[in-house]
Design an enzyme around this catalytic site. Structure first.
Site, PDB file in Angstrom:
ATOM      1  N   GLY A  45      -8.730   3.622  -2.022  1.00  0.00           N
ATOM      2  CA  GLY A  45      -7.717   4.651  -2.215  1.00  0.00           C
ATOM      3  C   GLY A  45      -7.767   5.109  -3.663  1.00  0.00           C
ATOM      4  O   GLY A  45      -8.229   4.368  -4.536  1.00  0.00           O
ATOM      5  N   GLN A  50      -4.831   8.823 -11.415  1.00  0.00           N
ATOM      6  CA  GLN A  50      -5.958   7.993 -11.851  1.00  0.00           C
ATOM      7  C   GLN A  50      -7.166   8.839 -12.247  1.00  0.00           C
ATOM      8  O   GLN A  50      -8.146   8.319 -12.782  1.00  0.00           O
ATOM      9  CB  GLN A  50      -6.375   7.037 -10.726  1.00  0.00           C
ATOM     10  CG  GLN A  50      -5.289   6.051 -10.348  1.00  0.00           C
ATOM     11  CD  GLN A  50      -5.765   5.120  -9.255  1.00  0.00           C
ATOM     12  OE1 GLN A  50      -5.710   5.443  -8.071  1.00  0.00           O
ATOM     13  NE2 GLN A  50      -6.272   3.959  -9.664  1.00  0.00           N
ATOM     14  N   CYS A  98      -6.927  -2.616  -8.457  1.00  0.00           N
ATOM     15  CA  CYS A  98      -6.686  -1.205  -8.741  1.00  0.00           C
ATOM     16  C   CYS A  98      -7.764  -0.735  -9.714  1.00  0.00           C
ATOM     17  O   CYS A  98      -8.063  -1.432 -10.678  1.00  0.00           O
ATOM     18  CB  CYS A  98      -5.295  -1.050  -9.355  1.00  0.00           C
ATOM     19  SG  CYS A  98      -4.885   0.647  -9.798  1.00  0.00           S
ATOM     20  N   LEU A  99      -8.328   0.435  -9.447  1.00  0.00           N
ATOM     21  CA  LEU A  99      -9.390   0.947 -10.327  1.00  0.00           C
ATOM     22  C   LEU A  99      -8.878   1.168 -11.747  1.00  0.00           C
ATOM     23  O   LEU A  99      -9.656   1.165 -12.696  1.00  0.00           O
ATOM     24  CB  LEU A  99      -9.957   2.255  -9.760  1.00  0.00           C
ATOM     25  CG  LEU A  99     -10.650   2.129  -8.396  1.00  0.00           C
ATOM     26  CD1 LEU A  99     -11.061   3.502  -7.890  1.00  0.00           C
ATOM     27  CD2 LEU A  99     -11.847   1.201  -8.458  1.00  0.00           C
ATOM     28  N   HIS A 140       0.640   1.252  -2.168  1.00  0.00           N
ATOM     29  CA  HIS A 140       0.014   1.109  -3.490  1.00  0.00           C
ATOM     30  C   HIS A 140      -0.259   2.487  -4.108  1.00  0.00           C
ATOM     31  O   HIS A 140       0.076   2.729  -5.271  1.00  0.00           O
ATOM     32  CB  HIS A 140      -1.288   0.299  -3.346  1.00  0.00           C
ATOM     33  CG  HIS A 140      -2.075   0.149  -4.613  1.00  0.00           C
ATOM     34  ND1 HIS A 140      -2.373  -1.072  -5.170  1.00  0.00           N
ATOM     35  CD2 HIS A 140      -2.645   1.077  -5.433  1.00  0.00           C
ATOM     36  CE1 HIS A 140      -3.071  -0.889  -6.288  1.00  0.00           C
ATOM     37  NE2 HIS A 140      -3.265   0.419  -6.462  1.00  0.00           N
ATOM     38  N   GLU A 141      -0.840   3.384  -3.323  1.00  0.00           N
ATOM     39  CA  GLU A 141      -1.189   4.711  -3.860  1.00  0.00           C
ATOM     40  C   GLU A 141       0.062   5.538  -4.148  1.00  0.00           C
ATOM     41  O   GLU A 141       0.127   6.265  -5.131  1.00  0.00           O
ATOM     42  CB  GLU A 141      -2.120   5.465  -2.898  1.00  0.00           C
ATOM     43  CG  GLU A 141      -3.461   4.789  -2.636  1.00  0.00           C
ATOM     44  CD  GLU A 141      -4.206   4.391  -3.898  1.00  0.00           C
ATOM     45  OE1 GLU A 141      -4.048   5.054  -4.932  1.00  0.00           O
ATOM     46  OE2 GLU A 141      -4.946   3.392  -3.844  1.00  0.00           O
ATOM     47  N   HIS A 144       1.544   4.989  -7.491  1.00  0.00           N
ATOM     48  CA  HIS A 144       0.885   5.690  -8.605  1.00  0.00           C
ATOM     49  C   HIS A 144       1.559   7.036  -8.889  1.00  0.00           C
ATOM     50  O   HIS A 144       1.624   7.466 -10.040  1.00  0.00           O
ATOM     51  CB  HIS A 144      -0.592   5.935  -8.299  1.00  0.00           C
ATOM     52  CG  HIS A 144      -1.480   4.755  -8.582  1.00  0.00           C
ATOM     53  ND1 HIS A 144      -1.599   4.205  -9.832  1.00  0.00           N
ATOM     54  CD2 HIS A 144      -2.307   4.041  -7.780  1.00  0.00           C
ATOM     55  CE1 HIS A 144      -2.463   3.188  -9.781  1.00  0.00           C
ATOM     56  NE2 HIS A 144      -2.902   3.066  -8.546  1.00  0.00           N
TER      57      HIS A 144
HETATM   58 NI    NI Z   1      -4.284   1.628  -7.857  1.00  0.00          NI
END
Ligand code: NI
Length: 185
Positions: A45, A50, A98-99, A140-141, A144
């Site tokens: 995701g 991000q 998480c990236l 999670h997304e 953000h």
């Molecule tokens: Ni993340």
């Protein structure tokens, strides 16, 4: 085009993202680039903040969860201007990454189900409920877009133990195998 991924320490990750208008300039290209960026970094995701864009958009490919949940086989979705209507069900723990937090993985507890209203890439409205792996990634997304990171769900002790590693990310000492935008100090 692959976007550099914003990482911990970038103020953009802490901002509440803005809703998208239908005529948002270059939206199709932004979405295509987000997919490319996500696959390039082996993510499941990716949220627009991000990629340096403070807009309410995230993409999810949950097909890697199809081993345990066969219905996820073709789960590949774009969420525009999503609104979580409610979360329900029992909380369960999953080890999340998480990236934007390279090399950090922690157990995070979240409710199982999430009811979400969103627009797809054609601006068609959907209201759906997801549980399990897809429900987990959506939560999670979505976080953000609200300026929340998964480490915010950890106990104060756990978070304190990560302090040095977070500082290393913010100062560019952590180099993941994908391009990142090191926060300006
Ligand atoms: Ni993340």
């Amino acid at each position: 085009m692959i976007f550099p991924v914003t990482v911990y320490g970038d103020p953009l990750l802490r901002m509440k993202a803005k809703p998208i208008e239908k005529d948002h300039e270059g939206l199709r290209e932004i979405i295509a680039n987000m997919w490319e960026t996500m696959y390039n970094s082996d993510g499941v995701g990716l949220a627009a903040p991000q990629t340096g864009l403070s807009i309410r958009l995230f993409v999810i490919d949950a097909s890697s969860g199809a081993d345990e949940e066969p219905e996820l086989k073709d789960f590949k979705k774009v969420f525009i201007n999503p609104e979580i209507i409610e979360t329900s069900g029992e909380e369960w723990i999953m080890n999340e990454g998480c990236l934007s937090l390279p090399e950090i993985r922690e157990d995070v507890s979240r409710p199982d189900k999430v009811k979400i209203k969103y627009l797809d890439e054609n601006f068609v409205t959907h209201t759906e409920e997801y549980a399990g792996y897809a429900g987990r990634i959506i939560q999670h997304e979505y976080d953000h877009l609200e300026g929340i990171l998964f480490i915010d769900h950890l106990s104060p002790l756990r978070k304190r133990l990560l302090k040095a590693r977070l500082r290393n990310i913010a100062t560019g000492k952590v180099r993941p195998p994908y391009r990142i935008k090191v926060p300006v100090k």
